[in-house]
Design a protein around this motif. Structure first.
Motif, PDB file in Angstrom:
ATOM      1  N   LEU A  58       0.846  -1.185   0.000  1.00  0.00           N
ATOM      2  CA  LEU A  58       0.000   0.000   0.000  1.00  0.00           C
ATOM      3  C   LEU A  58       0.887   1.243   0.000  1.00  0.00           C
ATOM      4  O   LEU A  58       2.048   1.182   0.425  1.00  0.00           O
ATOM      5  CB  LEU A  58      -0.895   0.003   1.238  1.00  0.00           C
ATOM      6  CG  LEU A  58      -1.919  -1.135   1.355  1.00  0.00           C
ATOM      7  CD1 LEU A  58      -2.622  -1.056   2.707  1.00  0.00           C
ATOM      8  CD2 LEU A  58      -2.938  -1.076   0.230  1.00  0.00           C
ATOM      9  N   ASP A  64      -3.421  -1.930   6.462  1.00  0.00           N
ATOM     10  CA  ASP A  64      -4.485  -2.868   6.116  1.00  0.00           C
ATOM     11  C   ASP A  64      -5.582  -2.828   7.168  1.00  0.00           C
ATOM     12  O   ASP A  64      -5.324  -2.632   8.355  1.00  0.00           O
ATOM     13  CB  ASP A  64      -3.930  -4.291   6.019  1.00  0.00           C
ATOM     14  CG  ASP A  64      -2.976  -4.455   4.853  1.00  0.00           C
ATOM     15  OD1 ASP A  64      -3.433  -4.411   3.707  1.00  0.00           O
ATOM     16  OD2 ASP A  64      -1.756  -4.619   5.097  1.00  0.00           O
ATOM     17  N   TYR A  85      -6.534  -2.634  -5.319  1.00  0.00           N
ATOM     18  CA  TYR A  85      -5.961  -3.836  -4.717  1.00  0.00           C
ATOM     19  C   TYR A  85      -7.058  -4.862  -4.441  1.00  0.00           C
ATOM     20  O   TYR A  85      -8.235  -4.507  -4.298  1.00  0.00           O
ATOM     21  CB  TYR A  85      -5.282  -3.493  -3.380  1.00  0.00           C
ATOM     22  CG  TYR A  85      -4.148  -2.511  -3.475  1.00  0.00           C
ATOM     23  CD1 TYR A  85      -2.823  -2.939  -3.488  1.00  0.00           C
ATOM     24  CD2 TYR A  85      -4.394  -1.140  -3.530  1.00  0.00           C
ATOM     25  CE1 TYR A  85      -1.777  -2.031  -3.561  1.00  0.00           C
ATOM     26  CE2 TYR A  85      -3.354  -0.222  -3.605  1.00  0.00           C
ATOM     27  CZ  TYR A  85      -2.056  -0.671  -3.623  1.00  0.00           C
ATOM     28  OH  TYR A  85      -1.023   0.233  -3.709  1.00  0.00           O
ATOM     29  N   ALA A 112      -8.745   5.784   1.407  1.00  0.00           N
ATOM     30  CA  ALA A 112      -8.954   4.477   0.778  1.00  0.00           C
ATOM     31  C   ALA A 112     -10.357   3.989   1.086  1.00  0.00           C
ATOM     32  O   ALA A 112     -10.951   4.360   2.094  1.00  0.00           O
ATOM     33  CB  ALA A 112      -7.938   3.460   1.297  1.00  0.00           C
TER      34      ALA A 112
END
Length: 213
Positions: A58, A64, A85, A112
């Motif tokens: 990332l 994450d 992703y 994100a």
């Protein structure tokens, strides 16, 4: 049920200088269950079973979420609108993460969005995800299409839609065929102007993409 989307915005932690993500979610409408055979996420997208490389990391400052196995995260594609992703969810779902491109050429990635639909949903509908964007990043709509739909089929359907909306330019809609997957990506404003997005298929009923606007 249409998958929930989890959004994360970078926030600076003063004492440590590290960056983290704050998550939130939004509910979505119901949909019929798939009658098609349901593969595993790795069977649907073999990229997920491959060994990670440096390209699968990332962007700096992103972490994450706890909704998927970080060891399975891979960069599926980079579009004109951001980075996309995929990963295997904690319950076997297919997760997609989109990080919108900064509006400024040298700007930083700042937000994100993550969604983790079940595989029965993915087989029938693909993976839809909208990321509202941050203060300085694009608002992006991403569709990972179900298996069996080619990029040519999607391009043809988009050509038909653009003919109905002459203000939308070819570069406003991007179709990417990469890593055994087909992605349809655009800004939210474009998706809103298009309205209902239908992908015509010669040997099956048309696919009506979930509305995200």
């Amino acid at each position: 049920m249409m998958p929930k989307a989890h959004l994360g915005k970078i926030a600076a932690l003063t004492l440590t200088g590290l960056l983290s993500l704050n998550a939130c979610s939004a509910s979505a409408p119901q949909t019929e269950e798939s009658s098609l055979p349901v593969p595993s996420a790795e069977e649907f997208l073999p990229l997920l079973a491959q060994t990670q490389s440096d390209g699968d990391k990332l962007p700096e400052g992103f972490e994450d979420t706890d909704s998927y196995d970080a060891q399975t995260r891979h960069l599926l594609a980079t579009s004109d609108f951001g980075k996309h992703y995929v990963a295997v969810g904690n319950e076997g779902q297919l997760c997609m993460v989109t990080i919108p491109k900064p509006e400024q050429k040298d700007g930083d990635f700042e937000i994100a969005g993550t969604t983790c639909p079940t595989m029965d949903y993915v087989v029938e509908n693909g993976v839809p995800l909208k990321v509202d964007g941050g203060e300085n990043s694009l608002e992006v709509v991403t569709y990972l299409l179900p298996a069996g739909i080619s990029s040519v089929t999607v391009e043809n359907s988009m050509t038909g839609l653009r003919a109905e909306h002459p203000d939308i330019k070819a570069e406003d809609i991007q179709v990417i065929s990469e890593n055994d997957a087909v992605l349809l990506v655009m800004e939210e404003a474009t998706a809103k102007e298009l309205g209902t997005i239908t992908i015509n298929r010669s040997e099956a009923d048309p696919l009506v993409l979930a509305s995200l606007t």
